[in-house]
Design an enzyme around this catalytic site. Structure first.
Site, PDB file in Angstrom:
ATOM      1  N   THR A 186       0.805  -1.124   0.030  1.00  0.00           N
ATOM      2  CA  THR A 186      -0.048  -0.098  -0.036  1.00  0.00           C
ATOM      3  C   THR A 186       0.851   1.203  -0.108  1.00  0.00           C
ATOM      4  OG1 THR A 186      -1.338   1.283   1.640  1.00  0.00           O
ATOM      5  CG2 THR A 186      -0.374  -0.552   2.451  1.00  0.00           C
ATOM      6  N   SER A 223      -0.626   2.948  10.824  1.00  0.00           N
ATOM      7  CA  SER A 223      -1.443   1.989  11.535  1.00  0.00           C
ATOM      8  C   SER A 223      -0.654   0.661  11.655  1.00  0.00           C
ATOM      9  CB  SER A 223      -2.855   1.965  10.968  1.00  0.00           C
ATOM     10  OG  SER A 223      -2.715   0.942  10.023  1.00  0.00           O
ATOM     11  N   TYR A 251      -2.029  -2.082  10.867  1.00  0.00           N
ATOM     12  CA  TYR A 251      -2.266  -2.679   9.422  1.00  0.00           C
ATOM     13  C   TYR A 251      -1.089  -2.296   8.749  1.00  0.00           C
ATOM     14  CZ  TYR A 251      -3.715  -2.429   4.557  1.00  0.00           C
ATOM     15  OH  TYR A 251      -3.680  -2.384   3.218  1.00  0.00           O
ATOM     16  N   HIS A 252      -1.029  -0.958   8.281  1.00  0.00           N
ATOM     17  CA  HIS A 252      -0.044  -0.489   7.449  1.00  0.00           C
ATOM     18  C   HIS A 252       1.482  -0.850   7.891  1.00  0.00           C
ATOM     19  CE1 HIS A 252      -2.923   2.563   6.452  1.00  0.00           C
ATOM     20  NE2 HIS A 252      -2.625   2.374   5.457  1.00  0.00           N
ATOM     21  N   LYS A 255       2.120  -4.395   6.527  1.00  0.00           N
ATOM     22  CA  LYS A 255       2.389  -4.248   5.174  1.00  0.00           C
ATOM     23  C   LYS A 255       3.933  -3.937   4.820  1.00  0.00           C
ATOM     24  CE  LYS A 255      -0.862  -4.773   2.309  1.00  0.00           C
ATOM     25  NZ  LYS A 255      -1.639  -5.839   1.754  1.00  0.00           N
TER      26      LYS A 255
END
Ligand code: NAD
Length: 382
Positions: free
Chosen positions: A144, A179, A181-182, A185
């Site tokens: 992302t 975050s 989540y990021h 990644k």
């Protein structure tokens, strides 16, 4: 080509599987269905009614004669993944199968841990699976743009040429994600880069911007093939979320000042980018990074565009600035490079009033399905 689409029941994965199948590739889908379970956990739903994966692939076969094989299972289960890779012998593995909501990862400790374990362990299993079973398979991994954060210098595609104390090197571009989540990644990117360097795996990390839209030529063929459309504050992304808010007469919820600027792309370009990556594989041992977005907008610009498009069809909406539940810069420099996919032939579908209008029409058609309590943010970063 024989291609596995992991996460092929999801928002990006389902249209990708259909598009690649239509183009003549031999597709199989791997998905654990966890996203559908998360809808139940959150008391949420897709704005568009979505058929089961079995119904979807059966309809696709009925309409086109093309078969898409499906495997229901979790990438965290290595025995399952090994079985699929041995059976399918894929030439490309498209990896969408992750928990992809930043707010979901920030709900609490359990959700942060789930997100990072699911994403990092799943990707590690894919790397080991490729190394042990199909070493020539090209990993096409969805990263992302959020991995980079919002640095005060232009963002490059994965790498930065730097000169330090008289010496030069080409190093991974610094990552300042916003975050858990990021961060998952970013951890994936590091693990993939290491696997390329050490085992000679070929991989493309597609640092994708925020995806808007929902339909492609293939998903539009029949209501059973319809794609999911998230609108809630946890999984709904900017733009799609604003359009649905406009459809139900809700204020457009801009967080804070609204100067947050990001890269965006149409779902029709997502599917094409995967095709481009698959048909132009990374070299053996290469960790290739492409920035996959076509335009940059601030949140306020998007809200303004949606307000104007809604007014054209007689819907009057206000833009509301809510207290920002996230910790992020609300006004900042943003400039990112995205030439690699364009150089390989991507012809962008740009964001026009017509494009917003067509998503808005779908949203209006299904507005009775909206669970209104889910629209306002409930998850905070602090
Ligand atoms: P989605 O949640 O709609 O789809 C993900 C799919 O993966 C779901 O069907 C889910 O059931 C499946 N899945 C999750 N974990 C799994 C596991 N361990 N094993 C098997 N299946 C699993 O998400 P999406 O919007 O389609 O996003 C797909 C990918 O693209 C994600 O990796 C996301 O980070 C990336 N991405 C998406 C966007 C966006 O705007 N949607 C933007 C940038 C990057």
């Amino acid at each position: 080509m024989k291609i596995i689409v992991a996460g092929g029941d999801g928002f990006c994965g389902w249209p990708t599987a259909l598009y690649l199948s239509q183009k003549g590739h031999d597709i199989s889908i791997v998905d654990s269905m966890v996203r559908r379970h998360i809808d139940e956990e959150l008391g949420s739903n897709s704005l568009t009614p979505i058929a089961t994966l079995e119904e979807r692939v059966a309809k696709w076969k009925e309409l086109t004669g093309k078969e898409i094989r499906t495997y229901e299972g979790d990438l965290q289960d290595f025995d399952f993944l090994k079985m699929v890779l041995e059976k399918e012998q894929p030439e490309a593995f498209v990896h969408y199968a992750e928990q992809r909501s930043a707010p979901y990862s920030m709900i609490d400790r359990e959700h942060a841990i789930y997100t990072q374990v699911n994403n990092v362990v799943g990707t590690l299993n894919v790397l080991y699976g490729i190394k042990d079973i199909v070493p020539n398979c090209h990993l096409i991994k969805l990263g992302t743009m959020g991995e980079y954060g919002t640095p005060n210098i232009p963002i490059e595609e994965g790498y930065l040429d730097i000169e330090h104390k008289g010496r030069k090197d080409r190093l991974p571009f610094p990552k300042q994600p916003g975050s858990y989540y990021h961060l998952s990644k970013v951890h994936d990117s590091h693990n993939i880069m290491f696997a390329c360097r050490v085992w000679g795996i070929r991989a493309t990390d597609l640092n994708q911007g925020v995806v808007y839209g929902l339909s492609t030529n293939e998903t539009s063929l029949d209501p059973i093939l319809a794609n999911r459309l998230d609108y809630d504050s946890v999984f709904g992304t900017a733009l799609n979320r604003f359009i649905i808010q406009a459809a139900i007469g809700h204020d457009l919820t801009v967080y804070g000042k609204g100067g947050q600027t990001r890269g965006f792309l149409n779902i029709e370009d997502t599917v094409r980018c995967i095709e481009i990556a698959a048909e132009n594989p990374a070299d053996v041992g290469e960790f290739r990074v492409f920035n996959q977005f076509t335009e940059e907008f601030s949140v306020t610009e998007l809200a303004q565009m949606v307000k104007e498009a809604a007014a054209k069809v007689g819907l009057s909406v206000n833009i509301a600035h809510l207290e920002n539940p996230r910790v992020e810069k609300e006004e900042h420099f943003y400039e990112a490079t995205n030439t690699s996919l364009l150089d390989l032939g991507l012809k962008p579908h740009l964001l026009t009033e017509d494009v917003i209008g067509s998503i808005l029409k779908t949203a209006v058609d299904h507005k009775d399905r909206v669970i209104k309590e889910n629209v306002l943010p409930t998850v905070t970063w602090k």
